[in-house]
Design an enzyme around this catalytic site. Structure first.
Site, PDB file in Angstrom:
ATOM      1  N   SER A 191       0.803  -1.223   0.000  1.00 28.11           N
ATOM      2  CA  SER A 191       0.000   0.000   0.000  1.00 28.11           C
ATOM      3  C   SER A 191       0.837   1.274   0.000  1.00 28.11           C
ATOM      4  O   SER A 191       0.401   2.299  -0.527  1.00 28.11           O
ATOM      5  CB  SER A 191      -0.969   0.012   1.189  1.00 28.11           C
ATOM      6  OG  SER A 191      -0.291  -0.230   2.394  1.00 28.11           O
ATOM      7  N   HIS A 212       1.280   5.436   4.323  1.00 21.26           N
ATOM      8  CA  HIS A 212       0.481   5.822   3.162  1.00 21.26           C
ATOM      9  C   HIS A 212       0.739   7.274   2.779  1.00 21.26           C
ATOM     10  O   HIS A 212       0.871   7.599   1.593  1.00 21.26           O
ATOM     11  CB  HIS A 212      -1.003   5.614   3.470  1.00 21.26           C
ATOM     12  CG  HIS A 212      -1.376   4.173   3.615  1.00 21.26           C
ATOM     13  ND1 HIS A 212      -2.644   3.763   3.986  1.00 21.26           N
ATOM     14  CD2 HIS A 212      -0.647   3.038   3.453  1.00 21.26           C
ATOM     15  CE1 HIS A 212      -2.680   2.436   4.024  1.00 21.26           C
ATOM     16  NE2 HIS A 212      -1.480   1.976   3.720  1.00 21.26           N
TER      17      HIS A 212
END
Length: 239
Positions: free
Chosen positions: A133, A185
């Site tokens: 991610s 992220h």
């Protein structure tokens, strides 16, 4: 090489080969983890750390700097692996088509590395993190950069706005899911955006100026170095 063979090779080279390679690597790693019964009775922290997840004490004390890269290809379970693989397949195909093979390679790794570096610097001391991610958010960031440089193209600008909203929504959901590494992220978004701004697109189009490329390079290096310094200082390691 005859004309038909040349055309077949060109068509093959236009495929998202690097995306397939990254997808293949994380699939092989997941299968190996599964076969070795890493998931036998629920994923154990020491097992996933052994496979290369980000674990800050090992980076600092044992100098395992490869942990800024290996977490990109490691996942916590079938749902985690499947979601990231599907996202990589669809988003990666688009980004690699626009940027080309080697640029996509650097954007994907750049987003992952900077995402893991931000997590290393500001995350919890003994937290364990892994997953594609960080790099996937880097691809989101790269698409936003495309939208900025092609802002006079209505179709591209609209897609970029959609991806930007997707970034905000995902980060918003992260706030309510403590198991997700939101810092990684955020770092991934900046990493992918900065690398994309430095490299430009393969067609040479867009207003990617030398000034933009220099700023992008300096910012990426600056953020990375600051994160490393802060991370090592957090553990009392002299820098």
């Amino acid at each position: 090489m005859n004309y038909q063979t040349q055309m077949k090779v060109k068509r093959w080279l236009r495929k998202p080969l690097v995306m397939y390679a990254f997808l293949g690597i994380q699939t092989i790693v997941f299968i190996l983890m599964t076969v070795s019964e890493t998931f036998g009775s629920g994923l154990l922290s020491n097992q996933i750390v052994g496979w290369g997840a980000m674990f800050k004490p090992y980076v600092v004390m044992d100098h395992e700097y490869w942990r800024f890269i290996t977490p990109i290809f490691i996942h916590f379970g079938i749902a985690h692996f499947a979601l990231n693989s599907i996202t990589l397949y669809y988003l990666g195909s688009q980004i690699e088509t626009v940027f080309g093979h080697w640029r996509f390679f650097l954007i994907y790794l750049g987003g992952g590395i900077l995402g893991n570096a931000v997590s290393f610097a500001f995350g919890q001391a003994n937290a364990i993190s892994a997953g594609a991610s960080t790099s996937l958010f880097g691809l989101f960031g790269a698409f936003v950069v495309i939208g900025y440089h092609f802002r006079h193209n209505p179709a591209i600008a609209q897609m970029a706005r959609q991806y930007f909203m997707l970034i905000l929504l995902n980060l918003g959901f992260n706030l309510f899911m403590p198991s997700i590494d939101i810092l990684g992220h955020i770092g991934g978004v900046f990493g992918g955006a900065l690398v994309a701004n430095v490299l430009g697109v393969q067609s040479g189009q867009g207003d990617f100026t030398i000034h933009d490329k220099i700023i992008g390079t300096v910012l990426f290096i600056f953020i990375l170095v600051i994160c490393l310094i802060l991370g090592f200082k957090k553990y009392g390691f002299p820098v």
